[in-house]
Write an enzyme that holds these catalytic residues in place. Structure first.
Site, short mmCIF file in Angstrom:
data_model
loop_
_atom_site.label_atom_id
_atom_site.label_comp_id
_atom_site.label_asym_id
_atom_site.label_seq_id
_atom_site.Cartn_x
_atom_site.Cartn_y
_atom_site.Cartn_z
CB SER A 94 -0.98 -0.03 1.18
OG SER A 94 -1.89 1.03 1.11
CG ASP A 241 -6.21 1.13 -0.67
OD1 ASP A 241 -5.35 2.03 -0.62
OD2 ASP A 241 -6.30 0.24 0.20
#
Length: 452
Positions: A94, A241
């Protein structure tokens, strides 16, 4: 849980994250889920291919056929899982620095696995109990080429294309060399926006900036907004995301202000919003103003998603949830963080106002964050003991949902261990920067002293 943190498992490759470890995680997941087919996807990190190969090998070893999705944003992998009904092993760290990588596990409904499911997988992993198959029953592998395009098409089907196109927006986009570089430019252009980019080449070395979309990493985006007279700037993290925004002046928009603006556009009286214990007063103000409830969880998408599921099972309507780091969920769309969908939702707000106007009602607060790193379990325990001691002596009642949060009425401060990195994070919010800096500084000084 000792292995899976607040959003999967992450670490430095070659230290805590190795091909052997990822293979064992995949074997444990495949053995526990018992799925005939499991997909594997990854972000752009330099080590992603190696670890995706390890995950595919582990899954095949326990009899699962493997769909190799290649490089894709995490929300694209989740869309694939939901569409095809197969779990996904997502190789990503991430927003963490380039040396990191990790594993996130997604169910066949496109949603991150629940804590109960993760605990079952972790128990199997830690006890080395795998359902390995003989040579003639191992899984087979096939490549799937359509994942990214199918994801963009799905986004286009749910976004308000007419409203966004009519706004005639110029979007400055910084995907940060991550997986969003392969989907977001096309998505925003097909929404009818003029798109200019920086750091838009997929590159696991992240040469232009670190993957975390925080203000100190996004100077190039602010400059691009100003140089191109863009209406808005959008930045993603490594797996896309999350979405963070700049206004038309090239000024950074606090993620908490974006969350508040999007929440007010979605919430009605009687609804419930879900956020983490580091929630900004901005969102508290919004839920109070519209007569909605606000539920708080420990920090991390796993906790937020688990609580949303519980509330939905109780018949509650949860139209928006998330954190001020750009990770926002719209459960009516999908119970997942999706940076591109979040960005499209923000663009819809710009149909009749500028980006600065869209968040103007959610200012007036200053957020400060600082980290204290540790190198061993002993140092971690010393830091946590210092946090507890500080909180007990403070002139405020601590909230212990996740770490210690002290609310002073005019301001708050929170100290908690990260679920993904060897640091204790300190957050503060106040209407005055000096006040916020003072609160963070007081805790930071106590923690540094604990390490001496």
């Amino acid at each position: 849980m000792n292995v899976f943190g607040s959003s999967g498992v992450r670490g430095v490759v070659g230290e805590t994250i190795t091909p052997a470890f990822v293979g064992r995680v995949a074997k444990a997941a495949g053995s526990t889920l018992g799925a005939e087919t499991v997909a594997v996807a990854r972000d752009t990190r330099r080590t992603g291919g190696m670890l995706a190969d390890a995950a595919a090998g582990g899954l095949a070893a326990v009899g699962s056929d493997v769909h190799r999705l290649g490089v894709a944003p995490t929300p694209a992998a989740q869309a694939y899982a939901e569409r095809e009904g197969v779990p996904v092993v997502m190789i990503t760290a991430s927003h963490n620095p380039p040396a990191y990588n990790g594993v996130k596990l997604i169910g066949g409904d496109g949603i991150e696995l629940s804590r109960d499911a993760l605990e079952r997988i972790e128990d199997r992993l830690l006890s080395d109990r795998y359902e390995t198959k003989p040579w003639n029953e191992t899984g087979e592998s096939e490549r799937v080429e359509s994942t990214r395009r199918a994801y963009v098409d799905q986004l286009l089907a749910v976004a308000d294309r007419e409203q966004i196109a009519d706004a005639d927006l110029t979007v400055a986009l910084d995907p940060g060399h991550g997986a969003g570089a392969l989907t977001s430019p096309d998505f925003f252009r097909e929404l009818g926006c003029r798109v200019v980019t920086v750091n838009a080449q997929p590159d696991g070395h992240f040469p232009g900036r670190d993957p975390e979309p925080v203000a100190e990493n996004l100077d190039d985006l602010g400059a691009l907004v100003r140089a191109t007279d863009a209406d808005v700037g959008i930045a993603h993290d490594g797996d896309a995301d999350r979405a963070i925004f700049y206004d038309e002046h090239g000024d950074y928009i606090e993620g908490d202000a974006t969350l508040a603006a999007l929440a007010e556009a979605r919430l009605d009286a009687g609804d419930t919003a879900v956020s983490a214990v580091n929630v900004s007063q901005r969102l508290v103000d919004v839920t109070s103003r519209v007569d909605a409830d606000l539920e708080l969880t420990p920090i991390g998408s796993t906790y937020i998603i688990t609580r949303i599921r519980e509330l939905q099972n109780e018949g509650e309507h949860v139209p928006v949830a998330g954190e001020g780091n750009g990770g926002i969920l719209f459960p009516n769309y999908r119970l997942a963080r999706d940076g591109a969908y979040t960005a499209a939702s923000f663009l819809e707000l710009l149909a009749d106002q500028s980006a600065s106007e869209a968040v103007a009602d959610y200012g007036g607060y200053v957020n400060v964050r600082r980290n204290v790193e540790y190198d061993s379990d002993a140092e971690r325990e010393a830091l946590l003991a210092a946090v507890e001691s500080y909180a007990e002596a403070a002139d405020a009642e601590p909230t212990t949902t996740d770490g210690y949060r002290l609310d002073y009425g005019d301001a708050w401060v929170l100290a908690r261990p990260s679920g993904t990195e060897p640091v204790v994070r300190i957050y503060a919010e106040a209407r005055d920067r000096d006040r916020a800096e003072s609160l963070v500084g007081g805790v930071h000084e106590r923690l540094r002293a604990a390490l001496e």
